[in-house]
Design an enzyme around this catalytic site. Structure first.
Site, PDB file in Angstrom:
ATOM      1  N   CYS A 228       0.779  -1.232   0.000  1.00  0.00           N
ATOM      2  CA  CYS A 228       0.000   0.000   0.000  1.00  0.00           C
ATOM      3  C   CYS A 228       0.809   1.280   0.000  1.00  0.00           C
ATOM      4  CB  CYS A 228      -0.931   0.006   1.201  1.00  0.00           C
ATOM      5  SG  CYS A 228      -2.330  -1.060   0.942  1.00  0.00           S
ATOM      6  N   VAL A 229       2.120   1.187  -0.026  1.00  0.00           N
ATOM      7  CA  VAL A 229       2.876   2.444   0.081  1.00  0.00           C
ATOM      8  C   VAL A 229       3.925   2.601  -1.011  1.00  0.00           C
ATOM      9  CG1 VAL A 229       2.534   2.834   2.530  1.00  0.00           C
ATOM     10  CG2 VAL A 229       4.334   1.282   1.745  1.00  0.00           C
TER      11      VAL A 229
END
Lengths: 414, 75, 355
Positions: A228-229
């Site tokens: 997610c990053v």
């Protein structure tokens, strides 16, 4: 064992009454696709589907993952048989899972130079979920929706004759001259929990690594992303499906080198585990009788330590290493690039300074869960100018400094 | 030279007139002195004054040697 | 024919032909036309004209840097702001080769000039000149040889770089012979990272030369030694790179690029004097040091403090070399050898003096 990849390129993607690939144009029935996704997962409340073509004045925001559509045409297990893929089509999922996570894809202008997904026809899924989901459930919902949508579009290729067919054979079926150097690929996967995860055959990669894996299985889509990053250097599912190091090693097998296999390894969260994981990885590489190793990475910061531990350990036992990394040398390029260093790391491929800034021109259309750019302010190092142009560090652009070496970007000292 | 002596575990103070060079070559305890041709003197002063000035500078170097530091410092 | 590029050339007192160390305190002065290396420049590049030569004494600039730079900027302002036929295209300084003070002067002047007047200002130095580390970030420095033997090459490199910088061309450190600023900058390579990685690995495996794309940083720093807890009980030693040697220079330590260091007794010696000691250093005006060598290595004050009990005792020898263009590798070797001798005598603290 052999695996065939049948590539099919499209000339355009349009919305249509039904989903089909006809005369090189992919038609997408977005109503049917949205209904299909909703029917598969109760957590999804709505799914907005849009198209973004290369050259469009379109900016896609909060990109979560990118998946290449395809379908397994025949073959028993993974890594066997034939898979058809839509070569220049991508499912792009957007989700506001952690903060504002602005993974950006620009379809034209300066930003389009940096992302591979500025050159694909993108089917963008902006998915809303029921309230009360944990970030993990939210992530899982969106991850699965992307994979399901890719299968849905991939079905259109089942009966088609591919433009090109590439055949890959397992190494044991392809003995090469013994004077070629044996090269092993160490494929580092970010799998730390906390929404930094990668999946192998749908199972979290945190367990059971390091391990070897049949390279043909990787070509058949064994790995999917749940990360997610860090937009610039996260390996999306599409990157795993199209791993350029793997392709390069297959291409050169028997010609320049003897491709000796793949070791999957982790980037753990504690130093003690990093050390033991590196030790185990090195043992596996040695068992494969490697003379040389290509070492790819995902993410930055603490994974630098894994890369250096592996490089040092391998070089010390005489195995030559080339490590692929991006840099975080500050916006002005004067800071130290990596969080860790090792004297032994004398062969490094730099895929760019992720802190370098680019000015993205204003776009007519914004896709993704954020429709108002000013709401992005403060989330990542960037600034929104009055005319709608956006100054960002490259780290905000999906795939800009991909550490599998997908891009041509590099960095030098001036 | 100062680095190699320091590596042996001996405290060194580098007294010099061009501090940036001392910084670059990696001295840790640095005392800035008066001028290139006469770091520990000043010919414009009377011999007594000059001697006093010199003694003060040496005292400064001794103080630097007795001061704990964890990075480069100009005294 | 009007020249294509008009240049202001900056030199120290020596290269401008004003004099040696006796003129090291020469305040900034602007002379018409070329001097020294400026004459060579005009000969090598007929389309360049040295409109004026700025001369500053090495010591003047090194010691009064701020004042000197203000004076220099004021002095240069009329010519560097001129337009039309009188327009100056860039400033060249040096080459400073391996001279530390001159290097600092060239770097400081280039930095100040480019900042104030927004014109290219560049110099040339030997890569290990200490001033390189101070100024390379901001100033374009052509790679030069160690000494004046490399004058022609250095002037040539500087001039070619100046033209490129003036025209806004992209510069590559290797190709264009300059010392990199140390800044990382992105560019698009011809091949993808994955292909480059395979290429590099094959070269490495084949034992062939390859270029890493990111050189691991070298931390050229030493952990500070712990402080002396009780100075009154410490044994002290003196070391100098200021060239103080017994009269006659018995070890014949060179005035520049010293190839050795000397070990000299301090037994029973309370102070240096012009009768007993002198300087062998060729990089500064020796008048003051020869009149009173304590100005370089303050033995008289050290002895006084010893008798007052400021520290316990002084090591019986002092060590001297000449830090004038002396290579870092040599200096490191001297340091290592001296450290061994000091440890054997139980020395805990060292005062190292430099000019």
């Amino acid at each position: 064992m052999t695996f065939e990849r049948g590539n099919i390129a499209v000339a355009d993607v349009r919305l249509g009454e039904q989903t089909e690939l006809c005369n090189g144009v992919l038609l997408v029935d977005k109503k049917r696709l949205a209904e299909f996704l909703l029917s598969r997962d109760d957590n999804i409340t709505s799914c907005l589907i849009s198209l973004a073509r290369p050259g469009d004045s379109t900016r896609i925001l909060c990109v979560k993952d990118v998946v290449q559509p395809g379908c397994k045409v025949w073959g028993q297990g993974p890594g066997e048989g034939r898979r058809h893929v839509l070569e220049n089509v991508a499912i792009v999922t957007c989700g506001k899972i952690v903060g504002y996570q602005e993974g950006i894809i620009d379809m034209s202008g300066t930003g389009a130079l940096y992302s591979p997904f500025s050159r694909t026809f993108n089917v963008v899924l902006d998915i809303a979920v029921v309230s009360g989901l944990t970030p993990h459930q939210h992530e899982e919902t969106i991850r699965n929706a992307g994979l399901v949508a890719a299968d849905f579009l991939g079905e259109t290729t089942r009966a088609l004759r591919p433009d090109t067919i590439q055949t890959f054979s397992a190494q044991e079926d392809q003995p090469v001259s013994s004077h070629l150097p044996r090269v092993v690929y160490i494929y580092m996967l970010l799998s730390q929990g906390l929404l930094h995860d990668t999946y192998i055959f749908g199972r979290n990669a945190r367990e059971g690594l390091p391990r070897t894996i049949e390279p043909l299985m990787l070509l058949d889509g064994a790995i999917t992303s749940g990360n997610c990053v860090s937009a610039c250097d996260k390996n999306t599912t599409w990157h795993h499906q199209n791993n350029p190091v793997l392709r390069e090693l297959f291409r050169r097998h028997g010609r320049d080198l003897d491709f000796g296999g793949v070791v999957l390894t982790t980037e753990p969260v504690s130093l003690a585990v990093k050390e033991s994981s590196a030790q185990k990885t090195i043992i596996l590489v040695r068992e494969l009788q490697a003379k040389g190793v290509i070492l790819s990475k995902e993410g930055f910061g603490n994974p630098d330590a894994d890369q250096m531990l592996l490089t040092r350990g391998l070089e010390q036992i005489g195995i030559k290493v080339v490590a692929i990394t991006d840099e975080f040398a500050g916006a002005d390029g004067f800071s130290q690039s990596l969080a860790d260093s090792a004297m032994e790391a004398d062969g490094v491929v730099s895929v760019g300074n992720a802190n370098e800034r680019v000015l993205l021109p204003p776009m007519e259309e914004l896709l993704g869960p954020i429709r108002d750019l000013s709401r992005l302010a403060g989330a990542w190092p960037h600034s929104l100018h009055k005319d709608g142009s956006l100054e960002v560090e490259l780290q905000a652009i999906i795939g800009a400094t991909n550490e599998l070496g997908m891009q041509r970007l590099s960095c030098r000292e001036v | 030279m100062s680095k190699q002596i320091e590596l042996a575990g001996i405290a060194v103070v580098h007294a010099c007139s061009i501090v940036p060079i001392s910084r670059t070559v990696g001295a840790n305890r640095i005392v800035a002195t008066i001028a290139i041709p006469h770091p520990f003197g000043d010919p414009t002063k009377s011999p007594e004054e000059e001697k006093k000035l010199r003694k003060e500078l040496v005292q400064k170097t001794l103080k630097a040697l007795a001061t704990p530091i964890d990075q480069q410092r100009v005294f | 024919m009007a020249s294509q590029y008009r240049v202001v050339y900056s030199l120290n007192q020596f290269f401008a032909g004003l004099g040696g160390e006796d003129k090291a305190y020469q305040p900034p002065q602007l002379l018409e036309g070329p001097r020294g290396p400026g004459l060579l420049l005009e000969k090598l590049f007929p389309h360049m004209e040295v409109a004026a030569t700025l001369v500053v004494g090495d010591n003047y600039l090194a010691e009064k840097t701020e004042t000197a730079l203000q004076e220099i900027l004021a002095l240069l302002s009329p010519s560097l702001t001129a337009e039309g036929a009188d327009k100056i295209h860039f400033l060249l300084a040096g080459p400073a080769f391996n001279a530390g003070r001159y290097g600092i002067a060239c770097g400081a002047i280039c930095q100040a000039v480019q900042e104030r007047f927004s014109i290219p200002a560049l110099t040339a130095m030997y890569p290990r000149n200490p001033a390189v580390a101070v100024y390379r970030k901001d100033v374009l420095i052509a790679r030069a040889g160690k000494d004046v033997m490399a004058m022609k090459e250095a002037v040539q490199r500087m001039a070619l770089l100046a033209i490129k910088q003036f025209n806004g061309e992209e510069l590559f450190p290797d190709r264009h012979n300059y010392i990199p600023h140390g800044r990382r900058k992105n560019y698009f390579a011809e091949k993808t990272g994955a292909t480059r990685a395979c290429d590099m690995l094959l070269l490495k495996l084949g034992g062939q030369a390859f270029n890493t794309e990111y050189l691991m940083p070298v931390f050229d720093r030493v952990q500070p030694a712990p402080p002396i807890h009780d100075m009154a009980r410490a044994r002290l030693a003196l070391v100098t790179s200021g060239g103080i040697v017994p009269r006659g220079n018995p070890d014949r330590i060179e005035a520049a690029s010293a190839s050795r260091f000397g070990i000299y007794s301090l037994k029973g010696l309370l102070r240096f004097s012009s009768e007993t000691h002198q300087t062998a250093h060729g990089g500064y005006d020796p008048t003051f040091a020869n009149a009173d060598p304590n100005r370089i290595l303050p033995l008289d004050a050290v002895r006084e403090l010893e008798s007052e009990g400021a520290f316990a005792s002084l090591h019986d020898f002092y060590y001297a070399t000449v830090g004038n263009g002396t290579s870092v590798a040599n200096a490191e070797e001297y340091g290592r050898e001296i450290a061994k001798l000091l440890l054997a005598d139980g020395v805990q603290a060292v005062i190292l003096t430099s000019t």
